[in-house]
Design an enzyme around this catalytic site. Structure first.
Site, mmCIF file in Angstrom:
data_model
loop_
_atom_site.group_PDB
_atom_site.id
_atom_site.type_symbol
_atom_site.label_atom_id
_atom_site.label_comp_id
_atom_site.label_asym_id
_atom_site.label_seq_id
_atom_site.Cartn_x
_atom_site.Cartn_y
_atom_site.Cartn_z
ATOM 1 N N ALA A 136 -4.712 7.650 -3.892
ATOM 2 C CA ALA A 136 -3.338 7.230 -4.197
ATOM 3 C C ALA A 136 -3.413 5.742 -4.525
ATOM 4 O O ALA A 136 -3.292 4.887 -3.647
ATOM 5 C CB ALA A 136 -2.436 7.483 -2.998
ATOM 6 N N SER A 172 0.846 -1.191 0.000
ATOM 7 C CA SER A 172 0.000 0.000 0.000
ATOM 8 C C SER A 172 0.883 1.242 0.000
ATOM 9 O O SER A 172 2.041 1.164 -0.417
ATOM 10 C CB SER A 172 -0.930 -0.044 1.226
ATOM 11 N N ASN A 173 0.367 2.367 0.442
ATOM 12 C CA ASN A 173 1.169 3.588 0.494
ATOM 13 C C ASN A 173 0.704 4.455 1.659
ATOM 14 O O ASN A 173 -0.216 4.081 2.391
ATOM 15 C CB ASN A 173 1.098 4.331 -0.844
ATOM 16 N N ARG A 174 1.320 5.613 1.817
ATOM 17 C CA ARG A 174 1.114 6.417 3.026
ATOM 18 C C ARG A 174 -0.083 7.361 2.960
ATOM 19 O O ARG A 174 -0.260 8.197 3.842
ATOM 20 C CB ARG A 174 2.374 7.232 3.307
#
Ligand code: C5P
Length: 223
Positions: free
Chosen positions: A95, A28-30
């Site tokens: 995102a 995943s991402n932030r």
């Protein structure tokens, strides 16, 4: 601008997506989802009917908004594409995770025990570009993209604006640790094909209100 988006239908994607590796791990991402949620809130306050398609985030749904929860890029894509015909403006704030494991493992991946250090390779494949699928539609809505960049911020944003065929792109410089991602403040530049406007560093809510105002003023009259 309380009536800037009166009678318009707005779709917002927000948050990260997650791509499963095995039953307990994912890529995943932030992204916190905060900026997307504030866009949805500012749009409803401007009079729009708003649907918010959100990846996994820890945020309360703003009042007056229909929320659809998704986890993967594929789920986000189908939630967006099934609603795109009815929407006038699409804010692609999510995102989206760019890669997913080629194979989904049914069992939890075990840590090798034979050596103190060993290497592991997970093969990845790219996910679909959702905003690009939207702009390729014949009867497309007005599309606002978002980008987080670490270098050549405006130049990269302009390249994305063209390549993804967006109407406008909102870009922030995430090499500055005080803005973007998990923070409550943002400092963005709104890039239109003919000009760009640098907004001041301010709360994500104020940033959202200004983006909504700029977009409302830029909409083609027939929308
Ligand atoms: O990740 P990138 O900088 O290319 O994102 C720019 C825009 O494209 C964002 O609006 C994002 O929501 C969208 N995007 C998408 N599908 C992807 C990757 C990005 O819709 N797979």
């Amino acid at each position: 601008m309380p009536h800037a988006l009166e009678n318009l239908t707005v779709l917002v994607s927000a948050g990260p997506t997650q791509e499963r590796i095995d039953p307990v791990r994912f890529i995943s991402n932030r992204s916190s989802g905060k900026q997307g949620f504030e866009i949805a809130r500012a749009a409803v306050e401007a009079g729009a009917e708003v649907t918010l398609v959100s990846g996994p985030v820890n945020l309360k749904t703003p009042d007056g908004i229909e929320r659809v929860n998704v986890r993967t890029a594929a789920e986000l894509k189908s939630a967006v594409m099934s609603r795109i015909d009815k929407c006038d403006i699409f804010f692609a704030v999510a995102a989206v995770t760019d890669f997913r494991p080629k194979k989904l493992l049914e069992q939890k991946l075990k840590r090798p025990t034979d050596q103190p250090k060993s290497e592991l390779t997970i093969q990845l494949q790219t996910t679909d570009d959702i905003v690009q699928a939207v702009t390729a539609e014949y009867d497309r809505p007005y599309v606002v993209g978002f980008a987080a960049e670490t270098n050549e911020v405006i130049q990269n944003a302009r390249e994305k604006l063209k390549r993804k065929n967006l109407d406008v792109i909102v870009v922030n410089d995430v090499s500055d640790p005080t803005i973007g991602f998990e923070g409550d403040e943002n400092q963005v530049t709104v890039v239109f094909p003919e000009y760009e406007l640098e907004l001041e560093k301010q709360s994500k809510y104020k940033t959202a209100q200004q983006i909504i105002e700029l977009v409302a003023n830029a909409l083609p009259r027939s929308t």
